[in-house]
Write an enzyme that holds these catalytic residues in place. Structure first.
Site, PDB file in Angstrom:
ATOM      1  CG  HIS A 277      -1.956  -1.036   1.244  1.00 24.69           C
ATOM      2  ND1 HIS A 277      -2.890  -1.152   0.236  1.00 24.69           N
ATOM      3  CD2 HIS A 277      -2.259  -2.018   2.148  1.00 24.69           C
ATOM      4  CE1 HIS A 277      -3.719  -2.159   0.515  1.00 24.69           C
ATOM      5  NE2 HIS A 277      -3.346  -2.696   1.667  1.00 24.69           N
ATOM      6  CB  CYS A 320      -2.397   3.827  -3.610  1.00 20.25           C
ATOM      7  SG  CYS A 320      -3.736   2.737  -4.096  1.00 20.25           S
TER       8      CYS A 320
END
Length: 452
Positions: A277, A320
């Protein structure tokens, strides 16, 4: 009395050896179930290419599936493929429990996608429904965001994915097209030197299971990404190091250790792939803390990593860079004239005492899964859009295309892709990858040349 005691101990030793021999003969006679043998046979090539043995062997040893001598025999083989083949030769002879123990060991060493492959094949052989995997939520085959807030992910209804266009069963069996001698001779003089065997060291760092206060979701499909990349990099001629589920501090320390490995002195390039992430400018450790990407690049720059000066360094970031979902826009009628702008670089070297100085950071190229501020999309069965496209392009075109042009092709594939999840905000969502470069020559990987 002493003589009697000695004879007794000798007798016990002989009995122990006889018992061990008897156990080995029993295992050989009462071997693996034929269905299990057939399952291993059908997946032999995939297993031989993708198994990661270092931790797996210890689990099999603990479960009494292999012996110390067998472990040494496997480790004595040259190369990971040969070691995997040796294990696959041994497994069918290790008794009726060997298959189940092997599957359990795969799960325990984060190779659950291979366990899923075996169990699916076994179910086809036995004509029964495949068991559900506990390694990822198989009810979510469509695309999910790499780092979406919990309130967004709760909207992903399991009623909407029966007709998912993103369905898949995991990474394909990869093959990399080799470079021809003619192509090499025509291009090597204008390109970075890439002749060393191995081509270089590659590090794949994959975070899947998260703890801490950030409430980061399990990265379903992340196992597919790291396995696919490990296979790709090996086929491209790299020695691959793999690390799983690292905290931010551990990531920084392991990256620094990797950057200082002596082997970089005698190899021609380097690859670092970070899968986790993330947010703009940073990537999460499993503890929910951030490692800044600028710190990653700093560890490999010309000042901190002299062994890689003037050598190409490739970075691939699957994470991301924000939480905005790209909704896309309707294309106007007419010819599409969109083009990617070029980026010029200037030489700024100065001579000092007849020695060329280098800028602090050069000879790097970094591919990002998405644009700044946007979320990266990931398929829970086939892995992330970006890694899937990257693997496809590099396996097909590394033989005749340099890395920057391949990343343009990756961009084109990502541009055409569209999410399918009716009833959620991810339906018809888009993604756009990008790369930045300070390369100073063309970077051809020349896979398979010269032949070994």
């Amino acid at each position: 009395m002493a003589a009697s005691s000695g004879r007794s101990q000798s007798s016990l030793h002989r009995k122990g050896l006889m018992a061990a021999d008897r156990r080995s003969r029993i295992l050989a006679v009462c071997g693996m179930h034929p269905d299990h043998q057939e399952t291993l046979k059908k997946n032999r090539v995939v297993l031989a290419k993708q198994l990661l043995l270092s931790e797996l062997l210890e689990h099999l040893l603990e479960k009494d599936i292999i012996t110390l001598e067998m472990r040494e025999l496997i480790q004595a083989k040259g190369g990971s493929f040969s070691q995997n083949v040796e294990l696959l030769n041994l497994l069918p002879k290790r008794g009726p429990q060997a298959f189940d123990a092997f599957c359990e060991a795969l799960r325990e060493t984060r190779q659950g996608h291979l366990e899923d492959l075996l169990l699916t094949t076994l179910s086809d052989i036995q004509h029964i429904l495949p068991p559900l995997s506990c390694d990822y939520d198989s009810s979510l085959p469509f695309s999910v965001c790499e780092s979406c807030p919990p309130h967004k992910q709760s909207r992903l209804s399991t009623d909407t994915m029966e007709h998912s266009l993103d369905n898949g069963d995991g990474p394909p069996c990869l093959q990399v097209k080799p470079c021809t001698p003619e192509f090499y001779q025509a291009h090597y003089q204008l390109a970075y030197r890439l002749q060393s065997q191995p081509r270089g060291l590659a590090l794949v760092m994959s975070n899947v299971h998260f703890t801490g206060e950030k409430d980061l979701e399990f990265r379903s499909g992340g196992d597919v990404d790291h396995t696919t990349l490990v296979t790709l990099f090996k086929l491209l001629g790299y020695n691959v190091h793999v690390l799983y589920d690292q905290t931010a501090q551990e990531m920084q320390e392991k990256l620094q250790n990797f950057a200082q490995l002596p082997a970089h002195r005698v190899t021609d390039s380097c690859i670092v792939a970070l899968l986790s992430h993330g947010v703009e400018g940073g990537i999460y450790g499993v503890d929910g803390k951030l490692l800044q990407l600028q710190e990653v690049f700093r560890l490999f720059d010309n000042a901190n990593c002299p062994s890689l000066q003037n050598k190409p360094k490739m970075f691939f970031i699957q994470a991301c860079r924000g939480d905005e979902t790209d909704r896309g826009v309707d294309q106007q009628d007419g010819k599409n004239h969109a083009q990617s702008p070029g980026c010029e670089e200037s030489d700024a070297g100065k001579e000092e005492l007849m020695k060329m100085r280098l800028p602090t950071r050069s000879d790097m190229i970094c591919g990002y899964a998405c644009l700044k501020g946007n979320a990266a999309m990931r398929n829970t069965k086939r892995g992330s859009w970006y890694i899937e496209a990257l693997t496809q392009v590099f396996s097909e075109r590394a033989c005749d295309m340099h890395v920057a042009d391949m990343l343009v092709k990756v961009n084109a594939l990502i541009k055409e892709r569209e999410g399918y999840a009716p009833g959620t905000e991810f339906h018809r969502c888009k993604e756009m990858s990008e790369y930045c470069s300070t390369l100073c020559q063309q970077l051809y990987l020349f896979p398979g040349y010269p032949p070994t």
